[in-house]
Design a protein around this motif. Structure first.
Motif, PDB file in Angstrom:
ATOM      1  N   HIS A   6       0.852  -1.184   0.000  1.00 44.71           N
ATOM      2  CA  HIS A   6       0.000   0.000   0.000  1.00 44.71           C
ATOM      3  C   HIS A   6       0.891   1.238   0.000  1.00 44.71           C
ATOM      4  O   HIS A   6       1.889   1.291   0.717  1.00 44.71           O
ATOM      5  N   LYS A   7       0.518   2.240  -0.788  1.00 47.26           N
ATOM      6  CA  LYS A   7       1.195   3.534  -0.733  1.00 47.26           C
ATOM      7  C   LYS A   7       0.153   4.597  -0.394  1.00 47.26           C
ATOM      8  O   LYS A   7      -0.931   4.634  -0.993  1.00 47.26           O
ATOM      9  N   TYR A   8       0.475   5.474   0.562  1.00 46.80           N
ATOM     10  CA  TYR A   8      -0.443   6.536   0.965  1.00 46.80           C
ATOM     11  C   TYR A   8       0.222   7.895   0.768  1.00 46.80           C
ATOM     12  O   TYR A   8       1.355   8.112   1.210  1.00 46.80           O
ATOM     13  N   GLY A   9      -0.495   8.802   0.115  1.00 44.25           N
ATOM     14  CA  GLY A   9       0.026  10.138  -0.152  1.00 44.25           C
ATOM     15  C   GLY A   9      -0.058  11.040   1.061  1.00 44.25           C
ATOM     16  O   GLY A   9      -0.617  10.681   2.109  1.00 44.25           O
ATOM     17  N   GLY A  10       0.491  12.243   0.893  1.00 44.23           N
ATOM     18  CA  GLY A  10       0.566  13.187   2.001  1.00 44.23           C
ATOM     19  C   GLY A  10      -0.776  13.597   2.560  1.00 44.23           C
ATOM     20  O   GLY A  10      -0.932  13.779   3.775  1.00 44.23           O
ATOM     21  N   THR A  11      -1.773  13.737   1.682  1.00 46.17           N
ATOM     22  CA  THR A  11      -3.109  14.109   2.152  1.00 46.17           C
ATOM     23  C   THR A  11      -3.689  13.004   3.026  1.00 46.17           C
ATOM     24  O   THR A  11      -4.336  13.270   4.046  1.00 46.17           O
ATOM     25  N   MET A  43       3.618  13.872   5.886  1.00 45.40           N
ATOM     26  CA  MET A  43       2.333  14.514   6.138  1.00 45.40           C
ATOM     27  C   MET A  43       2.162  15.709   5.200  1.00 45.40           C
ATOM     28  O   MET A  43       3.132  16.396   4.871  1.00 45.40           O
ATOM     29  N   SER A  44       0.953  15.942   4.771  1.00 45.45           N
ATOM     30  CA  SER A  44       0.657  16.997   3.798  1.00 45.45           C
ATOM     31  C   SER A  44       1.268  18.338   4.208  1.00 45.45           C
ATOM     32  O   SER A  44       1.067  18.794   5.335  1.00 45.45           O
ATOM     33  N   GLY A  45       2.039  18.937   3.313  1.00 45.70           N
ATOM     34  CA  GLY A  45       2.638  20.244   3.569  1.00 45.70           C
ATOM     35  C   GLY A  45       3.979  20.214   4.268  1.00 45.70           C
ATOM     36  O   GLY A  45       4.682  21.228   4.319  1.00 45.70           O
ATOM     37  N   GLU A  46       4.375  19.057   4.817  1.00 43.52           N
ATOM     38  CA  GLU A  46       5.594  18.991   5.612  1.00 43.52           C
ATOM     39  C   GLU A  46       6.855  19.191   4.769  1.00 43.52           C
ATOM     40  O   GLU A  46       7.763  19.924   5.161  1.00 43.52           O
ATOM     41  N   PRO A  59      22.634  29.363   0.672  1.00 46.65           N
ATOM     42  CA  PRO A  59      23.702  30.218   0.145  1.00 46.65           C
ATOM     43  C   PRO A  59      23.279  30.844  -1.178  1.00 46.65           C
ATOM     44  O   PRO A  59      22.367  30.347  -1.850  1.00 46.65           O
ATOM     45  N   SER A  60      23.939  31.925  -1.557  1.00 47.01           N
ATOM     46  CA  SER A  60      23.561  32.631  -2.789  1.00 47.01           C
ATOM     47  C   SER A  60      23.809  31.779  -4.030  1.00 47.01           C
ATOM     48  O   SER A  60      23.119  31.923  -5.038  1.00 47.01           O
ATOM     49  N   ARG A  61      24.776  30.900  -3.967  1.00 42.62           N
ATOM     50  CA  ARG A  61      25.056  30.020  -5.103  1.00 42.62           C
ATOM     51  C   ARG A  61      25.137  28.581  -4.594  1.00 42.62           C
ATOM     52  O   ARG A  61      26.057  28.221  -3.861  1.00 42.62           O
ATOM     53  N   ALA A  62      24.180  27.761  -4.988  1.00 38.94           N
ATOM     54  CA  ALA A  62      24.100  26.397  -4.469  1.00 38.94           C
ATOM     55  C   ALA A  62      25.061  25.476  -5.209  1.00 38.94           C
ATOM     56  O   ALA A  62      25.274  25.609  -6.411  1.00 38.94           O
ATOM     57  N   ASP A  63      25.650  24.544  -4.465  1.00 38.28           N
ATOM     58  CA  ASP A  63      26.469  23.510  -5.080  1.00 38.28           C
ATOM     59  C   ASP A  63      26.001  22.148  -4.564  1.00 38.28           C
ATOM     60  O   ASP A  63      24.983  22.047  -3.865  1.00 38.28           O
ATOM     61  N   LYS A  64      26.738  21.090  -4.884  1.00 40.21           N
ATOM     62  CA  LYS A  64      26.298  19.736  -4.543  1.00 40.21           C
ATOM     63  C   LYS A  64      26.174  19.529  -3.041  1.00 40.21           C
ATOM     64  O   LYS A  64      25.288  18.799  -2.580  1.00 40.21           O
ATOM     65  N   SER A  65      27.025  20.197  -2.267  1.00 40.45           N
ATOM     66  CA  SER A  65      26.943  20.032  -0.814  1.00 40.45           C
ATOM     67  C   SER A  65      25.633  20.586  -0.265  1.00 40.45           C
ATOM     68  O   SER A  65      25.085  20.059   0.710  1.00 40.45           O
ATOM     69  N   TYR A  66      25.122  21.640  -0.893  1.00 40.67           N
ATOM     70  CA  TYR A  66      23.828  22.200  -0.473  1.00 40.67           C
ATOM     71  C   TYR A  66      22.706  21.204  -0.748  1.00 40.67           C
ATOM     72  O   TYR A  66      21.837  20.970   0.103  1.00 40.67           O
ATOM     73  N   TYR A  67      22.719  20.590  -1.950  1.00 42.48           N
ATOM     74  CA  TYR A  67      21.663  19.643  -2.295  1.00 42.48           C
ATOM     75  C   TYR A  67      21.737  18.391  -1.428  1.00 42.48           C
ATOM     76  O   TYR A  67      20.715  17.762  -1.147  1.00 42.48           O
ATOM     77  N   ARG A  68      22.938  18.019  -0.985  1.00 38.45           N
ATOM     78  CA  ARG A  68      23.061  16.912  -0.041  1.00 38.45           C
ATOM     79  C   ARG A  68      22.296  17.213   1.236  1.00 38.45           C
ATOM     80  O   ARG A  68      21.568  16.362   1.772  1.00 38.45           O
ATOM     81  N   GLU A  69      22.445  18.430   1.744  1.00 37.30           N
ATOM     82  CA  GLU A  69      21.751  18.803   2.985  1.00 37.30           C
ATOM     83  C   GLU A  69      20.250  18.917   2.778  1.00 37.30           C
ATOM     84  O   GLU A  69      19.472  18.616   3.688  1.00 37.30           O
ATOM     85  N   LEU A  70      19.837  19.338   1.581  1.00 43.82           N
ATOM     86  CA  LEU A  70      18.401  19.354   1.284  1.00 43.82           C
ATOM     87  C   LEU A  70      17.811  17.954   1.442  1.00 43.82           C
ATOM     88  O   LEU A  70      16.719  17.779   1.992  1.00 43.82           O
ATOM     89  N   ASP A  71      18.522  16.944   0.947  1.00 50.17           N
ATOM     90  CA  ASP A  71      18.031  15.573   1.064  1.00 50.17           C
ATOM     91  C   ASP A  71      18.010  15.104   2.518  1.00 50.17           C
ATOM     92  O   ASP A  71      17.074  14.421   2.951  1.00 50.17           O
ATOM     93  N   MET A  72      19.035  15.455   3.267  1.00 50.82           N
ATOM     94  CA  MET A  72      19.049  15.125   4.700  1.00 50.82           C
ATOM     95  C   MET A  72      17.816  15.690   5.387  1.00 50.82           C
ATOM     96  O   MET A  72      17.176  15.036   6.210  1.00 50.82           O
ATOM     97  N   LEU A  73      17.474  16.908   5.019  1.00 46.29           N
ATOM     98  CA  LEU A  73      16.343  17.604   5.640  1.00 46.29           C
ATOM     99  C   LEU A  73      15.010  17.028   5.178  1.00 46.29           C
ATOM    100  O   LEU A  73      14.159  16.659   5.993  1.00 46.29           O
ATOM    101  N   ALA A  74      14.834  16.935   3.850  1.00 49.19           N
ATOM    102  CA  ALA A  74      13.540  16.521   3.303  1.00 49.19           C
ATOM    103  C   ALA A  74      13.177  15.097   3.704  1.00 49.19           C
ATOM    104  O   ALA A  74      11.994  14.777   3.875  1.00 49.19           O
ATOM    105  N   ALA A  75      14.177  14.233   3.881  1.00 51.49           N
ATOM    106  CA  ALA A  75      13.911  12.831   4.208  1.00 51.49           C
ATOM    107  C   ALA A  75      13.264  12.654   5.573  1.00 51.49           C
ATOM    108  O   ALA A  75      12.646  11.625   5.847  1.00 51.49           O
ATOM    109  N   THR A  76      13.387  13.657   6.442  1.00 50.20           N
ATOM    110  CA  THR A  76      12.829  13.507   7.783  1.00 50.20           C
ATOM    111  C   THR A  76      11.306  13.506   7.775  1.00 50.20           C
ATOM    112  O   THR A  76      10.683  12.970   8.688  1.00 50.20           O
ATOM    113  N   GLY A  77      10.689  14.086   6.762  1.00 46.61           N
ATOM    114  CA  GLY A  77       9.226  14.112   6.705  1.00 46.61           C
ATOM    115  C   GLY A  77       8.630  12.726   6.623  1.00 46.61           C
ATOM    116  O   GLY A  77       7.701  12.370   7.364  1.00 46.61           O
ATOM    117  N   GLU A  78       9.170  11.893   5.732  1.00 47.54           N
ATOM    118  CA  GLU A  78       8.678  10.524   5.589  1.00 47.54           C
ATOM    119  C   GLU A  78       9.039   9.674   6.800  1.00 47.54           C
ATOM    120  O   GLU A  78       8.296   8.755   7.176  1.00 47.54           O
TER     121      GLU A  78
END
Length: 426
Positions: A6-11, A43-46, A59-78
């Motif tokens: 089963h897969k359930y969406g954010g809503t 959860m919806s909106g998280e 930072p004003s100019r993003a590089d790969k290290s920034y996107y790595r941290e985005l993934d660290m952050l975004a993964a906590t929602g699930e």
């Protein structure tokens, strides 16, 4: 009994009460004897909240290290929603355990924010299933070869669910959403849109790639590659609906083409508002020019959609293509800074206010004049076509964004999709 994913969406996971209802639904399937694996979204909106915080601090100019941290952050929602669902199942008296993607593990490449799944180790999950537990696996995420957490991009939980179903050889993957199936088009745009009982894998693949938000394109690709039976259905039906009725509801994505292929010219109208058009003007009309323009774009991990090269004149031509709106500024900057100086082209211009509208149907293989009907319908509504792209079972046009809803409604009527007979015959 069967192994079911089963897969359930954010809503569906949007509040404690909704999570409780998901737990009751999953427990119903488990008590019927099925081995259950659940892949929830955040959860919806998280995810938007988390990425909004990152944007404020970026930072004003993003590089790969920034996107790595985005993934660290975004993964906590699930991770949060998976743990909450496990707790809710335990409250139902149902043994359960949740795992983050890296714990399974779900192995991916290192393309942060757009990672692709390479393999899934099913050993840990199978051991829990054999012990009678419901297993919850975080969607949207995995781990690369260097141990970094990665995410799969928006809608990645769909891909996670289908990939898990493929790895476990599940009997079926049920995608629970806030709609009750796949429609001929978005009911919010066309009130007469009809729900399809079945849709072919090829049609679903095209509709997902062309902007239908029901399923993420990569999840449909996975389903096709590994022949995973999929069903799209609503999480807002009562959780205690009869299991036999629930198992036949929604829209089944089938790998079998039936007699419908000879009947329906067009099965659906897809559209995408999130497109932007970029043109490189005054390009030297020489062999290899497309690669010289799009090569650096591909190297920057930017997806290109519709492409158009005009007829050359006086040794020059114009080269146009579309990208996702979120990549628009980055692509224009890349072309102006790295490509334009090398090519000696005149200029790079762009228009972020365009959209793509598409007709899709396996019946288009065996009927002529479908595209001309589309073009005539748009012409009668005074809608100018900027670009055209075709394949065996779809035709797409790029038009001004302000005409999107008018175009969709006109095409839906022109191809006879307003009728309830469409839903019955699909």
């Amino acid at each position: 009994m069967a192994l079911i994913v089963h897969k359930y969406g954010g809503t569906s996971m949007g509040s404690p009460e909704r999570i409780r209802n998901v737990a009751k639904r999953v427990a119903k399937w488990a008590r019927a004897g099925h081995q259950m694996v659940v892949v929830p979204s955040a959860m919806s909106g998280e995810t938007n909240r988390l990425l909004g915080l990152a944007s404020e601090l970026a930072p004003s100019r993003a590089d790969k290290s920034y996107y790595r941290e985005l993934d660290m952050l975004a993964a906590t929602g699930e991770q949060a929603s998976s743990a909450l669902l496990a707790i809710a199942l335990q409250a139902e008296g149902m043994p359960s355990v949740s795992y983050a993607g890296w714990q399974v593990p779900v192995r991916t490449d290192d393309s942060y924010t757009k990672a692709r799944i390479e393999s899934i180790d099913d050993q840990r999950v199978r051991a829990d299933l054999d012990a009678g537990r419901v297993v919850i696996v975080t969607g949207f995420q995995g781990i690369d070869a260097n141990g970094n957490i990665t995410t799969l991009g928006r809608g990645g939980s769909d891909t996670s669910a289908v990939a898990v179903a493929a790895a476990l050889k599940a009997a079926e993957c049920l995608i629970y959403t806030d709609v009750d199936g796949v429609y001929t088009t978005d009911p919010r745009v066309v009130s007469a849109a009809q729900r399809l009982k079945t849709v072919s894998f090829e049609e679903m693949l095209e509709m997902a790639s062309l902007g239908s938000k029901v399923l993420q394109i990569r999840s449909v690709e996975f389903a096709g590659k590994y022949k995973v039976p999929m069903r799209v259905l609503s999480s807002f039906t009562p959780w205690d609906i009869a299991l036999d009725e629930e198992a036949k509801s929604g829209t089944l994505i089938t790998f079998e083409e039936d007699e419908k292929m000879e009947k329906a010219l067009v099965s659906g109208i897809a559209f995408n508002r999130s497109e932007a058009k970029i043109s490189v003007r005054g390009v030297p009309d020489t062999p290899g020019i497309a690669y010289q323009i799009l090569g650096p774009v591909a190297d920057a991990n930017i997806d290109v959609d519709v492409i158009l090269q005009n007829i050359g004149k006086d040794g020059k031509t114009d080269f146009s293509f579309t990208v996702n709106q979120s990549d628009f500024n980055r692509t224009v900057e890349l072309l102006r800074e790295e490509v334009l100086p090398k090519l000696g082209a005149d200029e790079v211009i762009g228009n972020p206010n365009i959209c793509k509208v598409s007709i899709v149907g396996i019946g288009m293989r065996s009927h002529v004049g479908v595209a001309s009907t589309m073009f005539r319908t748009l012409a009668e509504e005074g809608i100018n076509i900027q670009m055209i792209s075709t394949s065996e079972i779809k035709t797409s046009v790029v038009i001004d964004e302000k005409y999107l809803e008018l175009a969709v409604r006109a095409l839906h009527t022109a191809f006879g999709l307003d009728s309830e007979e469409v839903s019955k015959s699909a």
